[in-house]
Scaffold this active site. Structure first.
Site, PDB file in Angstrom:
ATOM      1  N   CYS A 114      14.656  54.340 -25.637  1.00 38.39           N
ATOM      2  CA  CYS A 114      15.367  53.202 -26.249  1.00 38.39           C
ATOM      3  C   CYS A 114      15.936  52.244 -25.205  1.00 38.39           C
ATOM      4  O   CYS A 114      16.242  51.090 -25.524  1.00 38.39           O
ATOM      5  CB  CYS A 114      16.476  53.695 -27.159  1.00 38.39           C
ATOM      6  SG  CYS A 114      15.852  54.607 -28.579  1.00 38.39           S
ATOM      7  N   HIS A 251      21.050  47.178 -27.832  1.00 34.29           N
ATOM      8  CA  HIS A 251      20.058  48.021 -28.504  1.00 34.29           C
ATOM      9  C   HIS A 251      20.576  48.292 -29.908  1.00 34.29           C
ATOM     10  O   HIS A 251      21.756  48.589 -30.092  1.00 34.29           O
ATOM     11  CB  HIS A 251      19.881  49.324 -27.725  1.00 34.29           C
ATOM     12  CG  HIS A 251      19.077  50.338 -28.482  1.00 34.29           C
ATOM     13  ND1 HIS A 251      17.877  50.029 -29.089  1.00 34.29           N
ATOM     14  CD2 HIS A 251      19.300  51.655 -28.743  1.00 34.29           C
ATOM     15  CE1 HIS A 251      17.403  51.112 -29.678  1.00 34.29           C
ATOM     16  NE2 HIS A 251      18.255  52.106 -29.497  1.00 34.29           N
ATOM     17  N   ASN A 281      16.294  51.173 -36.081  1.00 31.34           N
ATOM     18  CA  ASN A 281      16.206  51.386 -34.634  1.00 31.34           C
ATOM     19  C   ASN A 281      14.731  51.325 -34.222  1.00 31.34           C
ATOM     20  O   ASN A 281      13.951  52.214 -34.569  1.00 31.34           O
ATOM     21  CB  ASN A 281      16.820  52.746 -34.300  1.00 31.34           C
ATOM     22  CG  ASN A 281      16.808  53.053 -32.808  1.00 31.34           C
ATOM     23  OD1 ASN A 281      16.135  52.391 -32.031  1.00 31.34           O
ATOM     24  ND2 ASN A 281      17.549  54.072 -32.414  1.00 31.34           N
TER      25      ASN A 281
END
Ligand code: UT7
Length: 324
Positions: A114, A251, A281
């Protein structure tokens, strides 16, 4: 005068299929209410059968090139951040190069889960500052839907698919924080935390793609502490403070993490680009997606100070500060 890596174009692509939270209620012991209140996520996009990470990446790259007014052959290097490549090899980046119809320059992937886009951005900055490239396509592209365990309500409702891309170009700067372009980079990793976020398969272990496993709570605590810290450090390195921040582009994992990080940085939520409600996500794709959507919404404008920050499997985390 010094060299700077300046953003020349931005773009994104999301697969057509949108899945609302309520769809999970049929197959899982979950509710739209739980997902919204615990994560801020309302919907996400899933790639169609046969639609791959490199295909999403090519479309995002084409949008960024169009925004920059450039052709693929103007690009020296393509860096793709992904943990969900089409194949073990070749890299997604070389597939993007071919997909764009280019045979010039060089292309490769980076993998920091990520945090991948922050690492790729730092890497592309290095290519430009060292003179190895003048124009770099930096892409975050993922199909996390391919590594979900659809029986695990603690993870499968969180992730989505998509891709975002930036074109970075070398420019002259004065060496001050007033320059456009990447102003500072702060990167970290700590491999001791492998067990709290990992995929239980891989080429050299069991020969399978595997499924994502996460101790959400443990990751959450690291995120809240480490993201504000790395963003502060990156701002310090740039010679800026929280008051200079026009936009945090975090993020997009969980609205509660995004809010807590902004609070710790003393930046109001009106100056945070939030897309988690619509994208979920998307791992390495979430920041370039948010940069592209934030620009399209008229939030991010030329000259704005933008702080990107991300954490993911590894653990790996970091922040890049740039003036748009
Ligand atoms: O992008 C990479 C980095 N990843 C992240 O940053 C993710 C970080 N973690 C998180 O975002 C959050 O920890 C989650 C959203 C994953 C979970 O939220 P939480 O507030 O930490 O919940 P929890 O894991 O402590 O679970 C609370 C309860 C549990 O039930 P019990 O044990 O209290 O009875 C879970 O089983 O919520 C339950 N639960 C669910 N309930 C309904 C977990 N997932 C679900 C679900 N629907 N989908």
């Amino acid at each position: 005068m010094i060299k700077r890596a300046v953003v020349r174009g931005v773009g994104h692509y999301l697969p057509e299929r949108v899945v609302e939270n309520a769809e999970f209620e049929a197959s899982l012991d979950t509710t739209d209410e739980w997902i919204r209140t615990r994560t801020g996520i309302e919907r996400r996009h899933f790639a169609a059968e046969g639609e791959t990470t490199s295909q999403l990446a090519v479309k995002a790259a084409q949008a960024a090139l169009a925004d920059a007014g450039l052709a693929a052959t103007d690009i020296d290097a393509i860096v793709v951040a992904t943990s969900t490549p089409d194949f073990t090899f070749p890299s997604v980046a070389t597939m993007v190069q071919a997909g764009l119809g280019s045979t010039t320059g060089f292309a490769y992937d980076v993998q920091a889960v990520c945090a991948g886009f922050v690492f790729a951005l730092a890497n592309a900055n290095g290519l430009i500052l060292s003179g190895q490239a003048t124009r770099v396509l930096v892409i975050g592209a993922e199909t996390f839907s391919r590594i979900m365990d659809w029986t695990d309500r603690g993870t499968c409702v969180l992730f989505g698919d998509g891709a975002g891309a930036l074109v970075l170009e070398a420019a002259e700067g004065s060496g001050t924080a007033g320059d456009r372009g990447i102003l500072s980079v702060d990167l970290h990793s700590d491999g001791r935390y492998r067990e709290i976020l990992y995929v239980d398969g891989g080429v050299s272990s069991n020969g399978q793609a595997g499924h994502l496993r996460m101790q959400g709570n443990a990751v959450f605590k690291h995120a809240v502490q480490k993201l504000a810290e790395t963003a502060h450090t990156a701002l310090d390195k740039a010679g800026l403070d929280g008051g200079a921040v026009d936009w945090i582009v975090p993020h997009q994992a969980n609205l509660r993490i995004i809010t807590a990080t902004a609070e710790r940085m003393n930046v109001p939520m009106e100056r945070v680009v939030v897309t988690v409600q619509d994208h979920g996500n998307t791992s390495a794709a979430s920041i370039p997606l948010a940069l592209s959507v934030g620009t399209a919404r008229g939030q991010i404008k030329q000259g704005d100070v933008v702080v990107t920050e991300a954490i993911g499997g590894g653990l790996a985390w970091g922040s890049v500060v740039l003036r748009w």
